[in-house]
Write a protein that holds these residues in place. Structure first.
Motif, PDB file in Angstrom:
ATOM      1  N   VAL A   1     -35.577  54.866 107.485  1.00  0.00           N
ATOM      2  CA  VAL A   1     -36.637  54.292 107.923  1.00  0.00           C
ATOM      3  C   VAL A   1     -37.386  55.454 108.851  1.00  0.00           C
ATOM      4  CG1 VAL A   1     -37.361  52.774 109.806  1.00  0.00           C
ATOM      5  CG2 VAL A   1     -36.088  51.741 108.030  1.00  0.00           C
ATOM      6  N   GLU A   2     -36.667  56.089 109.770  1.00  0.00           N
ATOM      7  CA  GLU A   2     -37.262  57.248 110.290  1.00  0.00           C
ATOM      8  C   GLU A   2     -37.978  58.226 109.359  1.00  0.00           C
ATOM      9  OE1 GLU A   2     -34.184  59.172 112.720  1.00  0.00           O
ATOM     10  OE2 GLU A   2     -33.643  57.456 113.855  1.00  0.00           O
ATOM     11  N   CYS A   3     -37.343  58.406 108.382  1.00  0.00           N
ATOM     12  CA  CYS A   3     -38.168  59.277 107.122  1.00  0.00           C
ATOM     13  C   CYS A   3     -39.261  58.790 106.517  1.00  0.00           C
ATOM     14  CB  CYS A   3     -37.028  59.685 106.160  1.00  0.00           C
ATOM     15  SG  CYS A   3     -37.732  60.633 104.824  1.00  0.00           S
ATOM     16  N   VAL A   4     -39.230  57.193 106.443  1.00  0.00           N
ATOM     17  CA  VAL A   4     -40.430  56.754 106.075  1.00  0.00           C
ATOM     18  C   VAL A   4     -41.478  56.536 106.630  1.00  0.00           C
ATOM     19  CG1 VAL A   4     -41.151  54.566 105.033  1.00  0.00           C
ATOM     20  CG2 VAL A   4     -38.885  55.162 104.298  1.00  0.00           C
ATOM     21  N   ASP A   5     -41.093  56.390 108.054  1.00  0.00           N
ATOM     22  CA  ASP A   5     -42.308  56.404 109.137  1.00  0.00           C
ATOM     23  C   ASP A   5     -42.944  57.754 109.356  1.00  0.00           C
ATOM     24  OD1 ASP A   5     -41.991  53.768 109.501  1.00  0.00           O
ATOM     25  OD2 ASP A   5     -40.889  54.142 111.386  1.00  0.00           O
ATOM     26  N   ARG A   6     -42.028  58.895 109.260  1.00  0.00           N
ATOM     27  CA  ARG A   6     -42.832  60.196 109.251  1.00  0.00           C
ATOM     28  C   ARG A   6     -43.600  60.426 108.196  1.00  0.00           C
ATOM     29  NH1 ARG A   6     -37.323  61.542 110.893  1.00  0.00           N
ATOM     30  NH2 ARG A   6     -37.094  62.485 108.603  1.00  0.00           N
ATOM     31  N   MET A   7     -43.360  59.883 106.968  1.00  0.00           N
ATOM     32  CA  MET A   7     -43.963  60.216 105.880  1.00  0.00           C
ATOM     33  C   MET A   7     -45.307  59.427 105.679  1.00  0.00           C
ATOM     34  SD  MET A   7     -40.922  60.907 103.293  1.00  0.00           S
ATOM     35  CE  MET A   7     -41.908  60.828 101.784  1.00  0.00           C
ATOM     36  N   TYR A   8     -45.122  58.073 105.875  1.00  0.00           N
ATOM     37  CA  TYR A   8     -46.001  56.984 105.228  1.00  0.00           C
ATOM     38  C   TYR A   8     -47.050  56.425 106.295  1.00  0.00           C
ATOM     39  CZ  TYR A   8     -43.651  58.096 100.908  1.00  0.00           C
ATOM     40  OH  TYR A   8     -43.190  58.920 100.034  1.00  0.00           O
ATOM     41  N   LYS A   9     -46.729  56.567 107.524  1.00  0.00           N
ATOM     42  CA  LYS A   9     -47.552  55.717 108.550  1.00  0.00           C
ATOM     43  C   LYS A   9     -48.838  56.746 108.810  1.00  0.00           C
ATOM     44  CE  LYS A   9     -44.610  52.337 111.033  1.00  0.00           C
ATOM     45  NZ  LYS A   9     -44.123  51.862 112.307  1.00  0.00           N
TER      46      LYS A   9
END
Length: 413
Positions: free
Chosen positions: A256-264
C-alpha cells in the motif's frame, strides 16, 4: 496544442487540448520497470513480511489452496504462479495436493480459454484448477461487524490457504489485494452482500486503509486462516514494479505504501476530466465505474466527466442493468437503493449520485439508449466534446486521466 493519448480498452485515442486549457495529465509517479520482474517475485517469496517462507510452512502431505483472481482483474497471474509453485516445491509440496481456485466473488463464470489465460496453459495442465461457487460455501464464523463468514468448501478443505492478487485503489474497500481474495473472492453471496452494505459508510472510500469494508474483510480472512499472500503492484503498462509476500495484513500494508507513492496525485478541481480505462475495466460499464469514481475528485461540482470505456459486454451485471432500466431519474435510483440494498444496484446508485453533481459523458460501443438509461450522454468523438467545451468556455480547465483505475486524485487542502 498538446496531443494526449488515453487508453480505450487497450487502444489509444488521441486528443488535442490547448496548453492553456490543459490543467494537467494525471499520470502516476511510476518507477521504471524492474529489469527482472521474476527476481522481484522471488525476492518477495524468499523474504516474506511477518511470516515464514511458504516453503517452510508446507510439507509433502500438506493440502494447499491457491486463490487467483478472475479475468476482470489485471493481475498477471500466469507470471506469478510459476514462482509460487517453485517455492512450494522447495517445501516438497506435491502437485496433486495443490488446487488453484479462481475467485469469482459474485462475477460470472470463466470460459476454459479464460481459465488457461489466467493461470497459463502449462499450469492449467499441471495443477487442478476450479472455480469458486458462491452457492457451495460453508459457515465458519461471524465478524465483529456481523458479517457471516461463509467460504467455498474447496478452500476450507485445504490446510494452507494462499492468496494472490494485485494491489490498487478500490472505491469502497480502500485498496484491493490482501484479504479480499477471501471476502468477496471465495465467499457466499450472503457474506459478500453483508460486507458490501458497509460501502454506504462515509469512511468507505478509495485510498482509505481504515475503510470499514476492508477492516471487515481482514477479520473474515483471519477467521478463514488465510496463511500467506503473494501480491504485486503494477504500473500503467501492466508491468510488475513491486511484489510482497507473507502475512496478509503486514505484507499488504507494505505494498500500500508503494501504491500511494505512485498513484495519489494532488489536484485543484477543474471544469472537466477525461478518463481512460484499461482492458479489464473497459470491458463493461460495471467495471468501468471504478475509474469513473476516481475521476470525480478531479472535477468541480457541476463539471464534466468524460469516460472512455468500450464496454463491449454492455452493462456487465444483471442486477445493475435492471436497476438502470427500471429508473428514469437519478433521484429514483438513490431513494430506492437507500431503502432496498441490492448487490449490483450499488453502482447504479453511485452513478446516479455522480449524475446529480456532474455532467456524465461516455465514449463506448454501447447503444445510445442503454447509455442514457444510466444517466450518461453518449459521445462518438471526444475531440468534439473538448472543442465544444472550449467554445462554450474558452477558459475551461481540463484534466486528462489516461489510467483512471490506477490514479487517485486528492484535492489540495
Amino acid at each position: 496544442m498538446t496531443l494526449v493519448d488515453i487508453p480505450y480498452g487497450g487502444k489509444p485515442i488521441s486528443i488535442d487540448i490547448p496548453e492553456k486549457n490543459l490543467a494537467g495529465i494525471l499520470h502516476p509517479s511510476e518507477p521504471k520497470k524492474h529489469e527482472d520482474e521474476a527476481q522481484l517475485i522471488k525476492n518477495a517469496l524468499e523474504n516474506p513480511i511477518g511470516s515464514e517462507r511458504i516453503s517452510e510452512i508446507v510439507d509433502p502431505e500438506t493440502k494447499i489452496a491457491i486463490i487467483v483472481s478472475d479475468i476482470t482483474r489485471p493481475v498477471p497471474t500466469s507470471r506469478i504462479l510459476p514462482h509460487l509453485l517453485e517455492e512450494l516445491g522447495k517445501g516438497n509440496a506435491k502437485d496433486e495436493n495443490i488446487t488453484i481456485v479462481v475467485a469469482l466473488g459474485l462475477h460470472r463464470n470463466q470460459t476454459e480459454e479464460e481459465m488457461k489465460k489466467i493461470v497459463g496453459s502449462d499450469v492449467y495442465e499441471r495443477i487442478k484448477c476450479v472455480e469458486h461457487n458462491p452457492d457451495n460455501c460453508v459457515p465458519i464464523g461471524t465478524t465483529s461487524r456481523g458479517t457471516p463468514v461463509e467460504v467455498f468448501e474447496k478452500i476450507m478443505d485445504a490446510e494452507v490457504i494462499i492468496g494472490t492478487g494485485n494491489i490498487e485503489y478500490h472505491y469502497y474497500a480502500g485498496y484491493s489485494g490482501g484479504g479480499k481474495c477471501i471476502l468477496p473472492g471465495v465467499s457466499s453471496k450472503n457474506s459478500v452482500i453483508t460486507n458490501h452494505k458497509m460501502m454506504l459508510l462515509d469512511e468507505a472510500t478509495a485510498g482509505n486503509i481504515d475503510s470499514p469494508v476492508r477492516q471487515d474483510i481482514e477479520e473474515a480472512a483471519g477467521i478463514a486462516n488465510l496463511a500467506f499472500i503473494l501480491n504485486v503492484v503494477l504500473n500503467s503498462r501492466g508491468e510488475i514494479v513491486c511484489a510482497v509476500a507473507g502475512d496478509y495484513i503486514k505484507a499488504h500494508r507494505k505494498a500500500v505504501e508503494c501504491v500511494d507513492r505512485m498513484y495519489k496525485v494532488p489536484v485543484e478541481p477543474a471544469d472537466a476530466v477525461i478518463v481512460g480505462t484499461d482492458e479489464s475495466k473497459g470491458m463493461n460499464l460495471y467495471q468501468a465505474y471504478k475509474p469513473l469514481d476516481n475521476a470525480k475528485n478531479a472535477v468541480k461540482d457541476g463539471g464534466t466527466i468524460v469516460l472512455a470505456a468500450p464496454s463491449a459486454e454492455g452493462f456487465g451485471h444483471e442486477t445493475f442493468e435492471r436497476w438502470c432500466r427500471e429508473h428514469t431519474c437519478p433521484a429514483s435510483v438513490i431513494d430506492t437503493f437507500e431503502n432496498n440494498f441490492e448487490f449490483g444496484a450499488h453502482k447504479a446508485a453511485f452513478i446516479a449520485q455522480l449524475a446529480k453533481k456532474h455532467k456524465l459523458l461516455i465514449h463506448s460501443e454501447m447503444p445510445d439508449e442503454d447509455v442514457r438509461d444510466i444517466f450518461f450522454e453518449p459521445v462518438r468523438d471526444i475531440q468534439k466534446v473538448v472543442d465544444d467545451l472550449l467554445e462554450e468556455n474558452p477558459d475551461a480547465r481540463i484534466y486528462v486521466m489516461p489510467y483512471g483505475q490506477m490514479t487517485l486524485p486528492i484535492r489540495s487542502e
